[in-house]
Scaffold this motif. Structure first.
Motif, PDB file in Angstrom:
ATOM      1  N   UNK A   1       7.933   6.510  -0.630  1.00 27.46           N
ATOM      2  CA  UNK A   1       6.528   6.511  -0.217  1.00 27.46           C
ATOM      3  C   UNK A   1       6.064   5.069  -0.118  1.00 27.46           C
ATOM      4  N   UNK A   2       4.963   4.839   0.597  1.00 20.68           N
ATOM      5  CA  UNK A   2       4.451   3.478   0.716  1.00 20.68           C
ATOM      6  C   UNK A   2       3.551   3.140  -0.471  1.00 20.68           C
ATOM      7  N   UNK A  34       3.153   5.589  12.640  1.00 22.02           N
ATOM      8  CA  UNK A  34       2.982   4.141  12.448  1.00 22.02           C
ATOM      9  C   UNK A  34       4.159   3.545  11.676  1.00 22.02           C
ATOM     10  N   UNK A  35       4.732   2.448  12.175  1.00 21.06           N
ATOM     11  CA  UNK A  35       5.826   1.803  11.447  1.00 21.06           C
ATOM     12  C   UNK A  35       5.322   1.173  10.151  1.00 21.06           C
ATOM     13  N   UNK A  36       6.191   1.071   9.158  1.00 22.95           N
ATOM     14  CA  UNK A  36       5.848   0.422   7.893  1.00 22.95           C
ATOM     15  C   UNK A  36       6.015  -1.080   8.092  1.00 22.95           C
ATOM     16  N   UNK A  37       4.924  -1.767   8.335  1.00 18.95           N
ATOM     17  CA  UNK A  37       4.950  -3.194   8.630  1.00 18.95           C
ATOM     18  C   UNK A  37       4.860  -4.009   7.351  1.00 18.95           C
ATOM     19  N   UNK A  77      11.473   2.482   8.761  1.00 18.02           N
ATOM     20  CA  UNK A  77      10.596   3.406   8.039  1.00 18.02           C
ATOM     21  C   UNK A  77       9.238   3.541   8.723  1.00 18.02           C
ATOM     22  N   UNK A  78       8.698   4.780   8.674  1.00 19.69           N
ATOM     23  CA  UNK A  78       7.422   5.105   9.304  1.00 19.69           C
ATOM     24  C   UNK A  78       6.601   6.005   8.380  1.00 19.69           C
ATOM     25  N   UNK A  79       5.283   5.963   8.545  1.00 21.88           N
ATOM     26  CA  UNK A  79       4.420   7.009   7.995  1.00 21.88           C
ATOM     27  C   UNK A  79       4.127   7.995   9.124  1.00 21.88           C
TER      28      UNK A  79
END
Length: 322
Positions: A222-223, A251-254, A289-291
């Protein structure tokens, strides 16, 4: 000669008497058929018998839904009445595809609706200038999880206008009847700290950008806000292929600067890749990784299995497909 003529006339009289019972025979002509009326028009052509769209009452007002009640959305990046959501974007936002025998429910103005041809030859229903879509993050009729996603996806009212907010400034609800009113932010007054000669404390360690959390699918990534992270099976060779409308839904995990990870994770398993727009995205193993925009908050896994391509990620960097 006169004798022969009288004989013929006598025979004719006997014949008429036998056919008419001694009464006068009437030979009136049969009535002519009435002429067809010029005002009688053929029935108007109908678009079809399959209802493709109807109206429903929601916290956002009267909006468009499909016959089962599933919410329909418009994509503001669609211009010129053409759909720009294809490929992976269309997996997250499936188009409303209809056949040639489509119709609208009673109460809707059929003149508002039309179709546009997609690149695969299918027909997509339109309301006004907007092609219509579902949202894969809506699990059931009444869900509004796609509303305002990426600030480009919105529900549509019965006049084919996009609806950005609930009436009266209410927050965008996630389901019918679940709207909440925005509370005003509390204001506080703080005193300026007194001057001090004491050295400031050392800067705290960077907060982990990715951690582990328990879920019904096991321990998953998880982020920093607790939102589930996903991998995309179409990302091959560790390169992100999700951009544009896809990246709006996923959305990408930036990341910026140093990357810290939570307890139970190995920092060595993570790398940073460059995206086409110049931003940097975190990946674990071979998976960027993405949300998912359809997850309302921590613990949601609405994106799991979406399109057969999106899956949550375990601590070892493997996708969880079970």
């Amino acid at each position: 000669m006169r004798s022969a003529l009288l004989t013929v006339l006598a025979g004719t009289a006997l014949t008429l008497a036998a056919c008419g019972g001694g009464e006068k025979a009437s030979l009136a002509p049969a009535p002519a058929p009435a002429p067809a009326s010029a005002a009688q028009a053929a029935p108007a052509a109908s678009p079809g018998s399959t209802v493709a769209v109807k109206a429903a009452t929601s916290p956002l007002g009267q909006i468009l839904v499909d016959p089962t009640g599933r919410t329909l959305y418009a994509f503001t990046n669609d211009v010129g009445a053409a759909s720009t959501c294809t490929g992976t974007c269309a997996e997250a936002w499936p188009p409303v595809v209809v056949d040639e025998r489509w119709n609208v429910a009673p109460g809707l103005d059929s003149g508002v609706f039309s179709t546009t041809a997609r690149t695969d030859g299918s027909l997509q229903l339109m309301a006004g200038k907007f092609p219509l879509y579902y949202f894969s993050g809506d699990a059931k009729p009444g869900d509004l999880n796609g509303q305002a996603s990426g600030d480009v996806w919105f529900v549509v009212d019965t006049a084919a206008h996009i609806v950005r907010d609930a009436a009266g400034g209410a927050a965008a609800p996630s389901a019918y009847g679940a709207a909440t009113t925005k509370a005003p932010a509390a204001t506080t007054t703080t005193k300026a700290p007194a001057a001090s000669t004491v050295a400031p404390p050392a800067a705290p360690a960077a907060a982990p950008i990715v951690t582990l959390a328990d879920s019904e699918l096991g321990r998953i990534l998880v982020d920093a806000k607790g939102r589930t992270l996903y991998g995309f099976t179409k990302d091959v060779d560790g390169i992100s292929t999700c951009a544009g409308g896809c990246a709006t839904a996923w959305p990408p995990l930036l990341v910026k600067g140093d990357v810290a990870v939570g307890t139970g994770l190995s920092r060595d398993a993570f790398t940073v890749i460059d995206r086409a727009d110049g931003t940097k995205q975190l990946k674990i193993g071979k998976w960027p990784l993405y949300t998912f925009s359809g997850d309302d908050g921590p613990g949601d896994t609405n994106g799991q299995g979406s399109g057969g391509s999106w899956f949550v990620v375990a601590a070892d960097g493997k996708l969880v497909k079970g």
